[in-house]
Design a protein around this motif. Sequence first.
Motif, PDB file in Angstrom:
ATOM      1  N   VAL A 201      32.889  -2.422   8.004  1.00 27.63           N
ATOM      2  CA  VAL A 201      33.935  -2.274   6.987  1.00 27.63           C
ATOM      3  C   VAL A 201      33.684  -3.270   5.863  1.00 27.63           C
ATOM      4  N   PRO A 202      34.056  -2.924   4.647  1.00 25.16           N
ATOM      5  CA  PRO A 202      33.887  -3.854   3.527  1.00 25.16           C
ATOM      6  C   PRO A 202      34.648  -5.165   3.765  1.00 25.16           C
ATOM      7  N   THR A 203      34.244  -6.185   3.035  1.00 21.89           N
ATOM      8  CA  THR A 203      34.812  -7.522   3.204  1.00 21.89           C
ATOM      9  C   THR A 203      36.220  -7.617   2.630  1.00 21.89           C
ATOM     10  N   TYR A 204      36.848  -8.746   2.888  1.00 23.81           N
ATOM     11  CA  TYR A 204      38.171  -9.079   2.334  1.00 23.81           C
ATOM     12  C   TYR A 204      38.191  -8.823   0.828  1.00 23.81           C
ATOM     13  N   PHE A 205      37.259  -9.456   0.095  1.00 25.10           N
ATOM     14  CA  PHE A 205      37.294  -9.358  -1.359  1.00 25.10           C
ATOM     15  C   PHE A 205      36.983  -7.937  -1.829  1.00 25.10           C
ATOM     16  N   GLU A 206      36.073  -7.264  -1.147  1.00 21.39           N
ATOM     17  CA  GLU A 206      35.756  -5.885  -1.526  1.00 21.39           C
ATOM     18  C   GLU A 206      36.969  -4.978  -1.342  1.00 21.39           C
TER      19      GLU A 206
END
Length: 431
Positions: free
Chosen positions: A120-125
């Motif tokens: 899954v994409p990161t926090y910021f993404e």
Amino acid sequence: MNFSTAAAYLLSLGNEVETMKLGLMNVRILLDALGNPHNNYLKVQVAGTNGKGSVCAFLDQICVEAGIQTGLYTSPHLISITERIKIGGQEISKEDFARLATLVRETSESLVAEGRLETVPTYFEQVTAMALTAFSDARVELAILETGLGGRFDATTAANAEIAAITRIDLDHQEYLGETIEEVATEKAAIIHAGSKVVIGSQQPRAMKVLMDRCSMAGVFPLTFCEPNLSAFDTSKHSNVVAFRTNRFDYWDSSLGLAGKHQIENACTAVMVAETLRVDFSLSIDEEAVWNGLEDARHPGRLEYQGRFLLDGAHNVGGTKALAEFIQEYETRQLTLVFGAMNDKNVSEILAILAPLAKRIIVAEPSNSRSLTCAEILEQLPPNLSKVKTFATDNVANALDIAREVTPADEIILVTGSLYLVGEAKKILNN
């Protein structure tokens, strides 16, 4: 998910800096699955080492004054994660935040299940995707995007903004961006692309050469000229009264809403972006909107007074120098320094600038996995501080209590070294 669950989910993805994955592929796949919401409005991307948040604050308020429906995406937040996404000058609601977080999470997990993403994409993404989707849902005319780190591989760059604005470049985050000004400038210059309109703020010559070379390679001609005329200093507001002149327009005296002389160059950059929106994209931004926007802009946690506390998120050498210049020029009161920092900062050089200004120093540890310990900070205090009283605590609330106890009522308490420290202190003071 409700708001609490959404915030907890995002935090479970890890610290946004420590778990950062530089690159645009994942966020582009995520945005594509969401219907590429960023294609539905005009965008300004602001990059730079210092001043990008202030430029965003000035520009957003200018557009609000002009009656333009604007979305603003910034990072990090001080108290609530909803601060990162604003529409029309207002934070989005917790309900909208939860709805967007749920949509982006479900989309991310589906992409992993389908094999289109490995993780899954990161926090910021994910928060970036939430912001871009929120702006589309609200049918904004313009989105103002503050780059998180660097430029070349920052998630905001996936939005492919029509306007690129670059503030002053200095050394910071060298482990990601490079050890020289030229290397850092190259990373930030990467937001400039063929067909974009470009605004470049005041730069040291080595950085400016890199930026101009990038513009030449992309076939674009940047806007760089804005001449300020400092008329006065408004002591009641701790702000500058400034007039601006560009190649296109003249702007009469405005009392800047953000304190410190370094804000003059940030206001210049915001003025040039506003002109670009007016001239090249036909947005209705007149001189009065610019004047009012510069005066009404606010940027919490940056030279912000709360009673006898002065909060400033200076976290690198350039920002610290600007803070020290403000104190030396405009503050006659003696001060107590409450200081905390992250483990990727040049703390010894920062303290060499700040410690001589203080009568007392209180070292604290913000609640962040990247925080330096008190012992690590104390080791980096400059020598010859025998006349400075020093305290240490691993708790920010305790640090503020000590500061109140040891600081006479006619002196000030400066809280600085990290935006995370400032945010934690601000939350405590507000409560």
